[in-house]
Design a protein around this motif. Structure first.
Motif, PDB file in Angstrom:
ATOM      1  N   VAL A  70      15.974  31.311   5.211  1.00  6.02           N
ATOM      2  CA  VAL A  70      15.821  30.732   6.546  1.00  6.02           C
ATOM      3  C   VAL A  70      16.676  29.472   6.698  1.00  6.02           C
ATOM      4  CG1 VAL A  70      13.863  29.138   6.271  1.00  6.02           C
ATOM      5  CG2 VAL A  70      14.088  30.485   8.363  1.00  6.02           C
ATOM      6  N   ASN A  71      16.965  28.813   5.564  1.00  2.73           N
ATOM      7  CA  ASN A  71      17.846  27.649   5.576  1.00  2.73           C
ATOM      8  C   ASN A  71      19.298  28.002   5.238  1.00  2.73           C
ATOM      9  OD1 ASN A  71      16.050  25.363   6.264  1.00  2.73           O
ATOM     10  ND2 ASN A  71      14.972  25.973   4.404  1.00  2.73           N
ATOM     11  N   LYS A  72      19.559  29.321   5.149  1.00  2.00           N
ATOM     12  CA  LYS A  72      20.915  29.877   5.059  1.00  2.00           C
ATOM     13  C   LYS A  72      21.672  29.430   3.807  1.00  2.00           C
ATOM     14  CE  LYS A  72      20.923  30.646  10.012  1.00  2.00           C
ATOM     15  NZ  LYS A  72      21.615  30.543  11.312  1.00  2.00           N
ATOM     16  N   LYS A  99      17.735  32.826  15.917  1.00  2.00           N
ATOM     17  CA  LYS A  99      17.756  33.155  17.354  1.00  2.00           C
ATOM     18  C   LYS A  99      17.634  34.666  17.550  1.00  2.00           C
ATOM     19  CE  LYS A  99      18.869  28.830  18.509  1.00  2.00           C
ATOM     20  NZ  LYS A  99      18.859  28.217  17.163  1.00  2.00           N
ATOM     21  N   SER A 100      16.848  35.290  16.680  1.00  2.00           N
ATOM     22  CA  SER A 100      16.726  36.746  16.679  1.00  2.00           C
ATOM     23  C   SER A 100      15.457  37.138  15.944  1.00  2.00           C
ATOM     24  CB  SER A 100      17.936  37.375  15.981  1.00  2.00           C
ATOM     25  OG  SER A 100      17.744  38.753  15.770  1.00  2.00           O
ATOM     26  N   SER A 101      14.923  38.312  16.289  1.00  2.00           N
ATOM     27  CA  SER A 101      13.761  38.848  15.577  1.00  2.00           C
ATOM     28  C   SER A 101      14.081  40.191  14.928  1.00  2.00           C
ATOM     29  CB  SER A 101      12.586  39.009  16.546  1.00  2.00           C
ATOM     30  OG  SER A 101      12.929  39.893  17.595  1.00  2.00           O
ATOM     31  N   GLU A 102      15.366  40.490  14.797  1.00  2.00           N
ATOM     32  CA  GLU A 102      15.742  41.818  14.311  1.00  2.00           C
ATOM     33  C   GLU A 102      15.482  42.016  12.821  1.00  2.00           C
ATOM     34  OE1 GLU A 102      20.115  42.618  13.872  1.00  2.00           O
ATOM     35  OE2 GLU A 102      20.269  40.814  15.106  1.00  2.00           O
ATOM     36  N   MET A 103      15.169  40.932  12.090  1.00  2.00           N
ATOM     37  CA  MET A 103      14.914  41.082  10.658  1.00  2.00           C
ATOM     38  C   MET A 103      13.429  41.218  10.331  1.00  2.00           C
ATOM     39  SD  MET A 103      14.914  37.770  11.485  1.00  2.00           S
ATOM     40  CE  MET A 103      16.663  37.502  11.655  1.00  2.00           C
ATOM     41  N   ALA A 110       7.547  34.217  10.120  1.00  2.00           N
ATOM     42  CA  ALA A 110       8.333  34.977  11.100  1.00  2.00           C
ATOM     43  C   ALA A 110       8.876  34.057  12.191  1.00  2.00           C
ATOM     44  CB  ALA A 110       7.490  36.085  11.713  1.00  2.00           C
ATOM     45  N   ASP A 111       8.067  33.109  12.619  1.00  2.00           N
ATOM     46  CA  ASP A 111       8.516  32.163  13.650  1.00  2.00           C
ATOM     47  C   ASP A 111       9.689  31.322  13.169  1.00  2.00           C
ATOM     48  OD1 ASP A 111       6.577  33.042  15.405  1.00  2.00           O
ATOM     49  OD2 ASP A 111       5.202  31.360  15.046  1.00  2.00           O
ATOM     50  N   GLU A 112       9.669  30.929  11.889  1.00  2.00           N
ATOM     51  CA  GLU A 112      10.776  30.142  11.352  1.00  2.00           C
ATOM     52  C   GLU A 112      12.070  30.946  11.362  1.00  2.00           C
ATOM     53  OE1 GLU A 112      10.655  27.431   8.158  1.00  2.00           O
ATOM     54  OE2 GLU A 112       8.462  27.424   8.034  1.00  2.00           O
ATOM     55  N   PHE A 113      11.972  32.226  11.050  1.00  2.00           N
ATOM     56  CA  PHE A 113      13.164  33.074  11.054  1.00  2.00           C
ATOM     57  C   PHE A 113      13.687  33.275  12.474  1.00  2.00           C
ATOM     58  CE2 PHE A 113      12.224  33.801   6.688  1.00  2.00           C
ATOM     59  CZ  PHE A 113      13.416  34.230   6.124  1.00  2.00           C
ATOM     60  N   GLU A 114      12.785  33.506  13.393  1.00  2.00           N
ATOM     61  CA  GLU A 114      13.224  33.693  14.780  1.00  2.00           C
ATOM     62  C   GLU A 114      13.910  32.433  15.310  1.00  2.00           C
ATOM     63  OE1 GLU A 114      11.660  35.875  18.797  1.00  2.00           O
ATOM     64  OE2 GLU A 114      10.157  35.056  17.426  1.00  2.00           O
ATOM     65  N   LYS A 115      13.400  31.281  14.935  1.00  2.00           N
ATOM     66  CA  LYS A 115      14.002  30.013  15.365  1.00  2.00           C
ATOM     67  C   LYS A 115      15.367  29.801  14.721  1.00  2.00           C
ATOM     68  CE  LYS A 115      13.155  25.007  15.362  1.00  2.00           C
ATOM     69  NZ  LYS A 115      12.213  23.933  14.945  1.00  2.00           N
ATOM     70  N   TRP A 160      16.945  41.363   3.074  1.00  2.00           N
ATOM     71  CA  TRP A 160      18.292  41.914   2.906  1.00  2.00           C
ATOM     72  C   TRP A 160      19.083  41.773   4.206  1.00  2.00           C
ATOM     73  CZ3 TRP A 160      16.641  47.190   0.329  1.00  2.00           C
ATOM     74  CH2 TRP A 160      16.156  46.938  -0.964  1.00  2.00           C
ATOM     75  N   LYS A 161      18.455  42.164   5.305  1.00  2.00           N
ATOM     76  CA  LYS A 161      19.108  42.056   6.610  1.00  2.00           C
ATOM     77  C   LYS A 161      19.410  40.596   6.936  1.00  2.00           C
ATOM     78  CE  LYS A 161      20.426  43.256  10.805  1.00  2.00           C
ATOM     79  NZ  LYS A 161      21.711  43.957  11.041  1.00  2.00           N
ATOM     80  N   ALA A 162      18.440  39.730   6.704  1.00  2.00           N
ATOM     81  CA  ALA A 162      18.633  38.308   7.015  1.00  2.00           C
ATOM     82  C   ALA A 162      19.781  37.719   6.205  1.00  2.00           C
ATOM     83  CB  ALA A 162      17.346  37.537   6.742  1.00  2.00           C
ATOM     84  N   ASN A 163      19.875  38.071   4.927  1.00  2.00           N
ATOM     85  CA  ASN A 163      20.959  37.537   4.111  1.00  2.00           C
ATOM     86  C   ASN A 163      22.310  38.128   4.488  1.00  2.00           C
ATOM     87  OD1 ASN A 163      20.268  35.532   1.785  1.00  2.00           O
ATOM     88  ND2 ASN A 163      18.502  36.908   1.942  1.00  2.00           N
TER      89      ASN A 163
END
Length: 271
Positions: free
Chosen positions: A151-153, A201-205, A193-198, A219-222
């Motif tokens: 989430v912090n990339k 800017k997407s909820s696809e993961m 989940a909220d942290e990832f969406e923030k 995997w998708k997020a990375n």
């Protein structure tokens, strides 16, 4: 027979990536549970020195991996993972830190070097291992990316550090996503989940379930993080091996309720 089942026939199985092997620039691999000397729920290839296993057994496991991967055991440099996005530049002075002499650093989830002959080592039991190779400037990196790192990339942080320190260009970097927990196995709470969406800017993961929990696709997020870092999709390899689904072959924190050893990611520039 799938890839994992096939390599498990080996005395000391090692998971590798075709995109890295084809360059002939690095030695690399990701361990499994098989091939070591640890006992009990650490059996047998536990590489975690802080899990409560016998230290001599763990050190012997490192020696076995070093021999199989043709890496110098005494020159290995180990991470000190605490789910940060801190990366450390590894130099010749760091040889052996964490394996034959104490680490003089803390909170390091990523290791980067351009020095041939230094094996970098990071640790896993569901979190995402990221391997990086700059084929032009001969720079390697290993980064640990759990949900906090993702989430912090962490992937972006690693690539930007390679750019800053070594002049790496994203178009020259190969990135690989190692064995880690899949979306089907990774249930998280709404706050995660909220942290990832923030952050994305997407909820696809992720998707929401009837119980109010979410299934998160690290995997998708990375992959999204690596693309954001500028790495071409054709330079990203994902073995898509789930640690939790394959907990008979790989250590999984979720599958074992925390009673487990550590898997290791290893990477070294050839001399």
């Amino acid at each position: 027979m799938n890839y994992l089942d096939n390599i498990m026939k080996n005395k000391v199985p090692v998971i590798t990536f075709d995109s890295l092997s084809s360059t002939s620039l690095v030695s690399h691999g990701f361990s499994t549970r098989k091939g070591g000397v640890s006992k009990g729920y650490f059996s047998t290839m536990n590489l975690g020195l802080t899990r409560g296993d016998n230290e001599n057994d763990v050190k012997e496991n490192f020696r076995i991996m070093a021999e199989v991967l043709e890496m110098p055991y005494e020159d290995m440099v180990l991470s000190h993972q605490t789910h940060t996005v801190n990366v450390r530049i590894v130099t010749s002075e760091d040889k052996g830190k964490g394996i034959i002499k104490p680490k003089d650093y803390n909170d390091v989830d990523g290791l980067i070097t351009n020095v041939p002959g230094i094996p970098l080592v990071t640790f896993y039991a569901d979190c995402v291992p990221l391997f990086f190779l700059d084929t032009k400037n001969k720079v390697i990196a290993l980064s640990h990316s759990g949900w906090r790192g993702t989430v912090n990339k962490m992937g972006c942080v690693t690539v930007k550090t390679m750019e800053k320190e070594y002049g790496s260009r994203p178009e020259d970097i190969i990135a690989c996503i190692g064995p880690s927990i899949c979306q089907k196995c990774y249930e998280v709470s709404k706050d995660v989940a909220d942290e990832f969406e923030k952050a994305f800017k997407s909820s696809e993961m992720f998707y929401r379930k009837e119980n109010g929990k979410y299934q998160l696709d690290l995997w998708k997020a990375n992959e999204m993080v690596l693309l954001e870092a500028g790495i071409d999709i054709s330079h990203i390899e994902n073995r898509r091996i789930c640690t939790c689904c394959n907990s008979n072959h790989l250590f999984s924190h979720r599958a074992s309720n925390g009673k487990r050893g550590n898997l290791g990611a290893f990477m070294m520039l050839k001399t």
